[in-house]
Design a protein around this motif. Structure first.
Motif, PDB file in Angstrom:
ATOM      1  N   MET A  62     -52.677 -20.221  69.149  1.00  0.00           N
ATOM      2  CA  MET A  62     -51.922 -21.330  69.726  1.00  0.00           C
ATOM      3  C   MET A  62     -52.750 -22.079  70.767  1.00  0.00           C
ATOM      4  O   MET A  62     -52.786 -23.321  70.786  1.00  0.00           O
ATOM      5  N   TYR A  63     -53.417 -21.330  71.639  1.00  0.00           N
ATOM      6  CA  TYR A  63     -54.235 -21.983  72.663  1.00  0.00           C
ATOM      7  C   TYR A  63     -55.428 -22.706  72.046  1.00  0.00           C
ATOM      8  O   TYR A  63     -55.863 -23.743  72.553  1.00  0.00           O
TER       9      TYR A  63
ATOM     10  N   SER B 135     -52.020 -10.653  73.126  1.00  0.00           N
ATOM     11  CA  SER B 135     -51.992 -10.126  71.753  1.00  0.00           C
ATOM     12  C   SER B 135     -53.373 -10.052  71.115  1.00  0.00           C
ATOM     13  O   SER B 135     -53.572  -9.323  70.153  1.00  0.00           O
ATOM     14  N   ALA B 136     -54.333 -10.810  71.613  1.00  0.00           N
ATOM     15  CA  ALA B 136     -55.731 -10.731  71.172  1.00  0.00           C
ATOM     16  C   ALA B 136     -56.552 -11.467  72.226  1.00  0.00           C
ATOM     17  O   ALA B 136     -56.000 -12.173  73.080  1.00  0.00           O
ATOM     18  N   ALA B 137     -57.863 -11.291  72.175  1.00  0.00           N
ATOM     19  CA  ALA B 137     -58.722 -11.935  73.168  1.00  0.00           C
ATOM     20  C   ALA B 137     -58.796 -13.436  72.931  1.00  0.00           C
ATOM     21  O   ALA B 137     -58.949 -13.893  71.801  1.00  0.00           O
ATOM     22  N   LEU B 138     -58.681 -14.206  74.002  1.00  0.00           N
ATOM     23  CA  LEU B 138     -58.837 -15.655  73.915  1.00  0.00           C
ATOM     24  C   LEU B 138     -60.323 -15.981  74.025  1.00  0.00           C
ATOM     25  O   LEU B 138     -60.964 -15.633  75.021  1.00  0.00           O
ATOM     26  N   PRO B 139     -60.905 -16.639  73.016  1.00  0.00           N
ATOM     27  CA  PRO B 139     -62.335 -16.946  73.075  1.00  0.00           C
ATOM     28  C   PRO B 139     -62.710 -17.727  74.330  1.00  0.00           C
ATOM     29  O   PRO B 139     -61.953 -18.596  74.791  1.00  0.00           O
TER      30      PRO B 139
ATOM     31  N   ILE C  21     -69.775 -10.287  70.534  1.00  0.00           N
ATOM     32  CA  ILE C  21     -70.561 -11.035  69.547  1.00  0.00           C
ATOM     33  C   ILE C  21     -69.733 -12.183  68.991  1.00  0.00           C
ATOM     34  O   ILE C  21     -70.238 -13.291  68.765  1.00  0.00           O
ATOM     35  N   GLU C  22     -68.439 -11.939  68.783  1.00  0.00           N
ATOM     36  CA  GLU C  22     -67.557 -13.003  68.308  1.00  0.00           C
ATOM     37  C   GLU C  22     -67.508 -14.156  69.295  1.00  0.00           C
ATOM     38  O   GLU C  22     -67.568 -15.337  68.912  1.00  0.00           O
ATOM     39  N   ASN C  23     -67.420 -13.845  70.593  1.00  0.00           N
ATOM     40  CA  ASN C  23     -67.422 -14.906  71.605  1.00  0.00           C
ATOM     41  C   ASN C  23     -68.729 -15.681  71.599  1.00  0.00           C
ATOM     42  O   ASN C  23     -68.741 -16.906  71.763  1.00  0.00           O
ATOM     43  N   ALA C  24     -69.836 -14.974  71.407  1.00  0.00           N
ATOM     44  CA  ALA C  24     -71.135 -15.647  71.358  1.00  0.00           C
ATOM     45  C   ALA C  24     -71.225 -16.573  70.151  1.00  0.00           C
ATOM     46  O   ALA C  24     -71.715 -17.706  70.248  1.00  0.00           O
ATOM     47  N   LEU C  25     -70.753 -16.122  69.010  1.00  0.00           N
ATOM     48  CA  LEU C  25     -70.760 -16.966  67.806  1.00  0.00           C
ATOM     49  C   LEU C  25     -69.906 -18.215  68.007  1.00  0.00           C
ATOM     50  O   LEU C  25     -70.265 -19.320  67.583  1.00  0.00           O
ATOM     51  N   LEU C  26     -68.768 -18.051  68.673  1.00  0.00           N
ATOM     52  CA  LEU C  26     -67.883 -19.191  68.899  1.00  0.00           C
ATOM     53  C   LEU C  26     -68.463 -20.204  69.873  1.00  0.00           C
ATOM     54  O   LEU C  26     -67.975 -21.335  69.968  1.00  0.00           O
ATOM     55  N   ASP C  27     -69.486 -19.805  70.591  1.00  0.00           N
ATOM     56  CA  ASP C  27     -70.189 -20.746  71.477  1.00  0.00           C
ATOM     57  C   ASP C  27     -71.091 -21.691  70.694  1.00  0.00           C
ATOM     58  O   ASP C  27     -71.575 -22.680  71.244  1.00  0.00           O
ATOM     59  N   HIS C  28     -71.346 -21.363  69.428  1.00  0.00           N
ATOM     60  CA  HIS C  28     -72.197 -22.243  68.614  1.00  0.00           C
ATOM     61  C   HIS C  28     -71.372 -23.435  68.137  1.00  0.00           C
ATOM     62  O   HIS C  28     -70.251 -23.271  67.635  1.00  0.00           O
ATOM     63  N   PRO C  29     -71.868 -24.648  68.285  1.00  0.00           N
ATOM     64  CA  PRO C  29     -71.067 -25.833  67.930  1.00  0.00           C
ATOM     65  C   PRO C  29     -70.693 -25.923  66.462  1.00  0.00           C
ATOM     66  O   PRO C  29     -69.745 -26.630  66.110  1.00  0.00           O
TER      67      PRO C  29
END
Length: 506
Positions: free
Chosen positions: A254-255, A282-286, A421-429
């Motif tokens: 949602m966010y 409920s899960a980590a917010l990127p 690692i998921e957060n790092a990947l989401l930093d890629h445009p």
């Protein structure tokens, strides 16, 4: 604790619940719940067909007022799972809205139709509906109707919430009145949550986040809950803007949608900026969604951490320094520790040492319904084994790195959490969504696999580019060795990624 909802006994005209045209004051809610409570008193358990409606709220409050444990049923539950839940919990009746169509799996159980007994019926006419005798002919409260009685043993079960069965059929988690009250009161202390708050959300009502926090929480405080029926960006903007909402509850999906819509939507920006509190769980917010929302609105999204068996464990404290990537510190009354695989307690607050989260406190569940062996296996003494892996920062803040079963990757002698690692990947445009898993590797033990939904499916970022991106942000041993591209990640009703549903995973 004599009552979960002290405000109900006042029988006043303060707004309590709003679902579109269906609106109930505290007095109207008390009368409607009291009418249904009289029909179920003495039952061992009741099920509630938990649609996102005011009928669900009345049904749950009725059962809790009567001291009867509630089994919330997900209306989207499949035939086999529903049969298991009904057979396991053996409810004496199922409470539902008058227009609800129930599946054949509930045919053998007594059905009790819940009436609202307040203003604004299901047809949206706004005319008073009063099957309970709670209202005078003028539509005002009948002052001679007695307030509801709610004096029950704090250790008696309030809810039996079924977990998703990752290693077998779902288990019924028994949550006592004590646990519900303790968790909600700890959150009130941490968040400054009062009767003046108007909580806005569009979460399902068959689980802890939407039902306990999103409905029972406001009602315990004496405030108001406004449910969107279904989440929408427009609904959030409306209720937090002109609607006067003060608090928003949501999940990362949602966010993320709100963050994506901020550009060019001045009304949404103003609505979020005007909220007192934005809460995600409920899960980590990127991290990149944290940053986009904060940059546009000046509001920091507060993350909290809990699960069905523990209710709420930790929260970021509003007003402090932004802490994207952490779920804050333990709430009042909650003890938390990290434990290594050999059972030793990890005392390091270095932000690097990974251990399993174990908790204890008044927020814990009483046990799995009819499963004493499973209950015993879930505890290390009086500490509950969450199965979540985390590190702790210098100030004690918890940073989750994944689930022990699916998100702890042992590669090249390192313990690596998938979450960072998921957060790092989401930093890629070029990355829209990402999930990380491990798979067997003859040399490394496990190799890191990245599942990526690219922003542009025609021109996805290359495997080497993504590996270098992660290695530059984290460390070389945390880079993905394999990248697999998808159109979308499999998710459940709460937006959590279902890693076991990824192709080829177990």
């Amino acid at each position: 604790m004599s009552a979960l909802f002290p405000a109900l006994t006042a029988l006043n005209d303060r707004p309590a619940v709003r679902f579109g045209a269906d609106r109930l004051t505290y007095g109207e809610l008390a009368r409607a719940a009291g009418a249904s409570a009289a029909r179920i008193g003495g039952m061992e358990r009741v099920a509630v067909w938990a649609t996102p409606s005011a009928y669900t709220v009345v049904a749950v409050v009725a059962a809790l007022t009567a001291g009867v444990p509630v089994v919330p049923l997900n209306p989207r539950t499949g035939e086999r799972e529903l049969a298991h839940i009904v057979g396991d919990s053996a409810p004496g009746a199922v409470l539902a809205g008058p227009a609800d169509e129930l599946p054949a799996g509930l045919a053998g159980i007594e059905r009790i139709d819940v009436e609202l007994g307040g203003r604004g019926g299901p047809d949206g006419s706004g005319d008073p509906i009063d099957p309970t005798g709670a209202l005078n002919p003028t539509g005002t409260l009948n002052p001679t109707s007695p307030p509801p009685s709610e004096a029950h043993d704090p250790e008696s079960p309030a809810l039996v919430v079924y977990t998703s069965g990752t290693t077998g059929p779902p288990k019924g988690v028994e949550l006592s009145r004590r646990a519900v009250a303790a968790s909600l009161d700890a959150l009130a202390e941490a968040w400054g949550w009062t009767a003046e708050d108007v909580v806005v959300h569009g979460l399902p009502l068959f689980h802890v986040h939407g039902l306990v926090l999103g409905v029972l929480g406001p009602l315990r405080r004496g405030g108001e809950v406004r449910h969107l029926g279904a989440f929408s960006v427009e609904g959030v903007a409306r209720e937090l803007g002109a609607g006067g909402g003060t608090v928003l509850f949501g999940v990362p999906t949602m966010y993320h949608r709100l963050a994506e819509a901020l550009d060019g939507d001045a009304g949404l920006v103003a609505a979020l900026a005007g909220a007192r509190l934005l809460v995600s769980g409920s899960a980590a917010l990127p991290v990149h969604d944290h940053e986009r929302i904060a940059a546009a609105t000046g509001r920091v999204v507060v993350e909290r951490y809990g699960m069905t068996e523990t209710l709420m464990n930790t929260s970021v404290l509003p007003g402090g320094e932004p802490r994207p990537g952490t779920v804050g510190v333990p709430l009042a009354g909650v003890d938390l520790r990290l434990v290594d695989e050999d059972g030793s307690v990890l005392g390091l607050l270095d932000g690097e040492t990974v251990g399993e989260v174990q908790v204890r406190g008044p927020n814990l569940f009483s046990g799995y319904l009819g499963r004493p062996e499973a209950t015993a296996a879930a505890f290390d003494g009086d500490w509950f084994r969450t199965g979540d892996m985390a590190v702790r920062e210098a100030d004690g803040a918890v940073r989750l790195v994944g689930r022990k079963a699916t998100d702890l990757i042992k590669s090249g002698g390192y313990k690596i959490g998938a979450g960072e690692i998921e957060n790092a990947l989401l930093d890629h445009p070029g990355v829209l969504e990402a999930a990380v898993t491990g798979e067997p590797d003859a040399d490394l033990g496990e190799r890191i696999v990245a599942w990526v939904v690219p922003r542009d499916g025609e021109k996805p970022p290359g495997e080497a580019e993504l590996a270098d991106h992660v290695a530059g942000l984290l460390a070389p041993h945390k880079r993905p060795r394999v990248v697999r591209y998808l159109d979308a990640l499999p998710r459940n009703d709460m937006g959590k990624v279902l890693k076991k549903a990824l192709p080829g995973t177990r």
